[in-house]
Design a protein around this motif. Structure first.
Motif, mmCIF file in Angstrom:
data_model
loop_
_atom_site.group_PDB
_atom_site.id
_atom_site.type_symbol
_atom_site.label_atom_id
_atom_site.label_comp_id
_atom_site.label_asym_id
_atom_site.label_seq_id
_atom_site.Cartn_x
_atom_site.Cartn_y
_atom_site.Cartn_z
ATOM 1 N N UNK A 254 -10.327 -27.228 33.351
ATOM 2 C CA UNK A 254 -11.648 -27.354 33.958
ATOM 3 C C UNK A 254 -11.619 -26.846 35.398
ATOM 4 N N UNK A 255 -10.610 -27.262 36.164
ATOM 5 C CA UNK A 255 -10.491 -26.789 37.534
ATOM 6 C C UNK A 255 -10.183 -25.304 37.618
ATOM 7 N N UNK A 578 -21.848 -39.786 43.379
ATOM 8 C CA UNK A 578 -22.365 -38.418 43.443
ATOM 9 C C UNK A 578 -22.427 -37.800 42.060
ATOM 10 N N UNK A 579 -21.408 -38.082 41.250
ATOM 11 C CA UNK A 579 -21.403 -37.527 39.901
ATOM 12 C C UNK A 579 -22.550 -38.090 39.074
ATOM 13 N N UNK A 608 -19.670 -30.494 39.144
ATOM 14 C CA UNK A 608 -19.633 -31.862 39.667
ATOM 15 C C UNK A 608 -18.529 -32.674 38.996
ATOM 16 N N UNK A 609 -18.196 -32.331 37.741
ATOM 17 C CA UNK A 609 -17.097 -33.025 37.085
ATOM 18 C C UNK A 609 -15.768 -32.671 37.738
ATOM 19 N N UNK A 610 -15.619 -31.411 38.149
ATOM 20 C CA UNK A 610 -14.394 -31.023 38.854
ATOM 21 C C UNK A 610 -14.330 -31.685 40.227
ATOM 22 N N UNK A 611 -15.478 -31.827 40.904
ATOM 23 C CA UNK A 611 -15.497 -32.551 42.173
ATOM 24 C C UNK A 611 -15.113 -34.011 41.963
ATOM 25 N N UNK A 615 -11.940 -35.841 43.608
ATOM 26 C CA UNK A 615 -12.236 -36.943 44.498
ATOM 27 C C UNK A 615 -11.622 -38.263 44.088
ATOM 28 N N UNK A 616 -10.960 -38.315 42.922
ATOM 29 C CA UNK A 616 -10.356 -39.551 42.449
ATOM 30 C C UNK A 616 -8.837 -39.428 42.452
#
Length: 737
Positions: A254-255, A578-579, A608-611, A615-616
């Motif tokens: 995904x990334x 945010x997601x 947004x899923x990659x963010x 972010x986790x």
């Protein structure tokens, strides 16, 4: 005869007939299938014909950080030498520009330099306007300057790639030029001219050395990234078909899709071939996302099917084995895209028809639906992977292939961008206020550096952590900086000795910039050293001034760290919120006007899923589950859009999308329960329609597709309950400390 017709229908259900079957053989229904290995002699995958061999780069990845650090150091020293030779006003801005522009790949430098020049010119013009209007009113001047920087930072968060960088440059260039210009309005134009000259010199020297000395081509990096993704996608697909765990592989891919798109956006600046293949690369990325999306649904359905014996699926093991072998051959270059699609057709022919499975099985409705879904998603996976293989072959073709434009949609967080703008504006306002109230001699430096650091770090990953570490580092680096500048440089004679003293410090800063995790720290370290050294052709050594400048840099970094900590802090909880907010907007558009398309929904959701993934923390189980729940929402939305576009389900899919959007916007479980119940009822209703013999072949196939689509929506929503209710139970807004 009936058996022959059934076999023909199986082949037709996947797509076009196998190229190796003659029309007469198709009509007679004869099974002329051969083992996949027999096709190798006929269909060999083409060797890569564009660019370098991705498996053998000229310089391996371990050397890239060292080469980048050496080139950045050489660029800085060359820029300083030219600035000294022409006796420029403040050569430190040339040195600062080198660190701001420097990137490991030449394409990144060109793209960044292009937008930096635009941002610099816009910022210089804006600074002159503000000086001409408010130079006599320092409070009003600082207020309007803070608003300008806030607006530019806001725009930089909404833009993408180096267009974002152009906006942030236009913001803090006004501070760099405007504040000294406001202190001396009569020479404001000459100050602006000097800053533009110094900044342009840094851009040109960095770009020249990047391209002339051991260039790290961005186009080659893009081709290697595509080749790596091809191999890893095939490995993940084989693991999925063989029943091995592959969740981590899909998340990593995904990334990589986002990384390939970012590389493409910058590589067009340096390579004409990449510009010609831009649409093909985007099509490749969209095809990869299609494989990842279907794989998530297939993986769970296949696991259930292997564990459940109530719905036997004859030929399933053989189909999985045939497909896995074909993908392995394609990965190794022994099968081309056409041969791979033919192998998928043969594998699909081993599977039973969904309509026959629904009619002949006496298992409970839920089990029948799940079994049918596994077959349907397996066929979807075959089609998606074949489409990716064809897109990859088009990318490797010697001549650019025509391709329909595939736009990567973006999902902007307007609230987050607004808070980033507020943070940058407050940095300049607080630093400027402190400067005015205390009449601090180094207040000018502190104000400019606070604005630069806060605005620039807003566009970088890990900006809060970098600012925190930099504040501590600058406080500790005062003594070493004093020794280098006031002791060693004071005894140096000539530019050669100057380079011998300064080069190690520049090299260390550039080496930190070469890695993503320390890029922000290296950037701030370069700003610090250029600020405290204040290099001139005829150096004027001022120990007290160096200490004051070091305190100003420490103050600026500490202020940025505090603002990052209290305004829109970058926490795992904020990433989840945010997601969810982005997903709510996406689901509202499924049934809204204008409706979101499948490509737009998938690409914006993947971003947004990659963010969320970045972010986790990767080592906590609940955060891994959060990313998995994000995939669940992606799959649910994709199925709803497909049913909406088919136009058979009436308002059922629209009602479910509305319930999901309502749930994401509230703390209540009722909308989610309604959506799950409606999806399950719709799937059972579709099953009854499939079992009804009055439907034609096309209608029965469409009803079957809707059946397991509704079932997938219900299952995916159940999977994301924990994430969504957990984040809502926190109760705190995402922009509070």
């Amino acid at each position: 005869m009936e058996g022959n017709l059934e076999r023909i229908a199986k082949v037709a259900q996947v797509g076009r007939p196998a190229p190796g079957l003659a029309p007469a053989e198709i009509q007679q229904g004869r099974d002329v299938r051969r083992p996949v290995s027999a096709q190798i002699k006929q269909r060999k995958a083409p060797r890569p014909s564009t660019g370098v061999d991705p498996a053998k780069p000229l310089l391996g990845p371990p050397w890239i950080p060292w080469i980048f650090a050496a080139k950045t150091t050489a660029s800085a020293l060359l820029a300083l030498w030219i600035a000294f030779a022409f006796n420029l006003d403040q050569p430190k801005w040339t040195l600062l520009t080198v660190f701001i522009v420097a990137q490991p790949q030449s394409g990144l430098v060109l793209a960044k330099s292009f937008y930096r020049i635009i941002g610099t010119l816009v910022g210089a013009a804006g600074a002159l306007v503000l000086v001409s209007l408010f130079a006599q009113e320092r409070v009003l001047f600082l207020g309007t300057l803070a608003v300008w920087i806030g607006l530019c930072t806001f725009a930089s968060k909404l833009a993408r790639n180096f267009a974002a960088y152009g906006f942030v440059l236009a913001g803090y260039t006004v501070a760099i030029i405007g504040i000294p210009g406001a202190l001396d309005p009569g020479n404001a134009f000459f100050i602006a001219q000097a800053r533009v000259t110094e900044i342009s010199l840094g851009i040109m020297t960095t770009a020249a050395i990047s391209h002339l000395v051991l260039p790290m081509s961005l186009a080659q990096s893009l081709r290697r990234a595509v080749a790596s993704s091809r191999t890893e996608l095939a490995d993940a697909a084989v693991a999925l078909l063989e029943g091995r765990a592959a969740a981590a592989l899909w998340t990593k891919l995904l990334g990589q899709v986002i990384a390939i798109e970012n590389l493409r956006a910058s590589a067009v600046f340096e390579d004409r071939d990449i510009r010609d293949r831009s649409d093909t690369i985007r099509r490749l990325g969209v095809a990869m996302l299609g494989v990842i999306d279907v794989a998530q649904l297939l993986g769970r359905s296949a696991d259930w099917l292997r564990a459940c014996s109530a719905v036997p699926v004859p030929g399933l093991k053989g189909a999985l084995r045939t497909a896995a072998d074909a993908i392995a051959l394609w990965r190794d270059g022994k099968l081309d895209a056409a041969g791979l699609r033919q192998s998928f057709v043969r594998a699909s022919a081993d599977l039973p028809l969904v309509r026959a499975l629904c009619r002949e099985s006496f298992a409970p409705d839920e089990d029948v639906i799940r079994g049918a879904a596994a077959i349907g998603y397996l066929r979807d996976f075959f089609g998606a992977f074949a489409a990716f293989a064809e897109a990859h072959d088009a990318f490797l073709s010697p001549q650019p292939q025509p391709a329909r434009p595939a736009r990567f949609a973006v999902s902007n967080d307007g609230a987050g961008a607004a808070w980033a703008g507020v943070r940058a504006a407050m940095a300049l306002f607080f630093a400027g206020t402190f400067w005015i109230l205390t009449d601090w001699p180094s207040g000018l430096t502190a104000t400019v550096l606070a604005a630069v650091a806060t605005a620039r770090l807003a566009t970088m990953e890990g900006g809060s952590e970098a600012a925190t570490k930099a504040a501590s580092l600058f406080a500790l680096a005062t003594v070493p900086a004093f020794v280098v500048v006031e002791v060693l440089l004071a005894d140096a004679s000539g530019f050669a000795m100057f380079c011998l003293v300064v080069a190690p410090v520049l090299f260390v800063c550039a080496r930190l910039m070469a890695h993503t995790r320390t890029a922000g720290l290296g950037f701030l370290a370069g700003l610090y050293f250029a600020s405290v050294a204040t290099f001139q052709d005829r150096m004027a050594y001022d120990p007290a001034g160096l200490v004051n400048t070091s305190l100003a840099a420490t103050f600026a970094a500490a202020l940025a760290a505090v603002l990052f900590a209290i305004i829109a802090p970058d926490t795992p909880e904020a990433a989840r919120r945010r997601f969810v907010k982005a997903m709510r907007r996406a689901f509202e558009r499924i049934a809204g006007s204008p409706p979101v398309g499948p490509t737009e929904f998938v690409t914006s959701t993947v971003e947004v899923l990659d963010e969320l993934r970045r972010g986790l923390p990767p080592d906590r189980g609940e955060d891994v589950a959060a990313v998995d729940s994000g995939f669940a929402l992606l799959g649910a939305g994709r199925e709803l859009i497909r049913m909406r576009d088919q136009g058979r389900s009436g308002r059922a899919d629209a009602g479910i999308a509305d319930d999901i959007a309502c749930f994401l916007a509230s703390n209540e479980r009722q909308p989610l329960d309604r959506a799950v119940s409606a999806a399950r009822e719709a799937s059972v209703k579709c099953l009854a329609g499939v079992r009804n013999g009055r439907l034609g072949v096309a209608d029965a196939r469409a009803a079957a597709r809707e059946m397991f689509a509704f079932a997938a929506v219900a299952d995916e929503l159940e999977r994301c309950r924990e994430l969504l209710f957990d984040h809502k139970s926190q109760g705190a807004p995402i922009h509070a400390a």
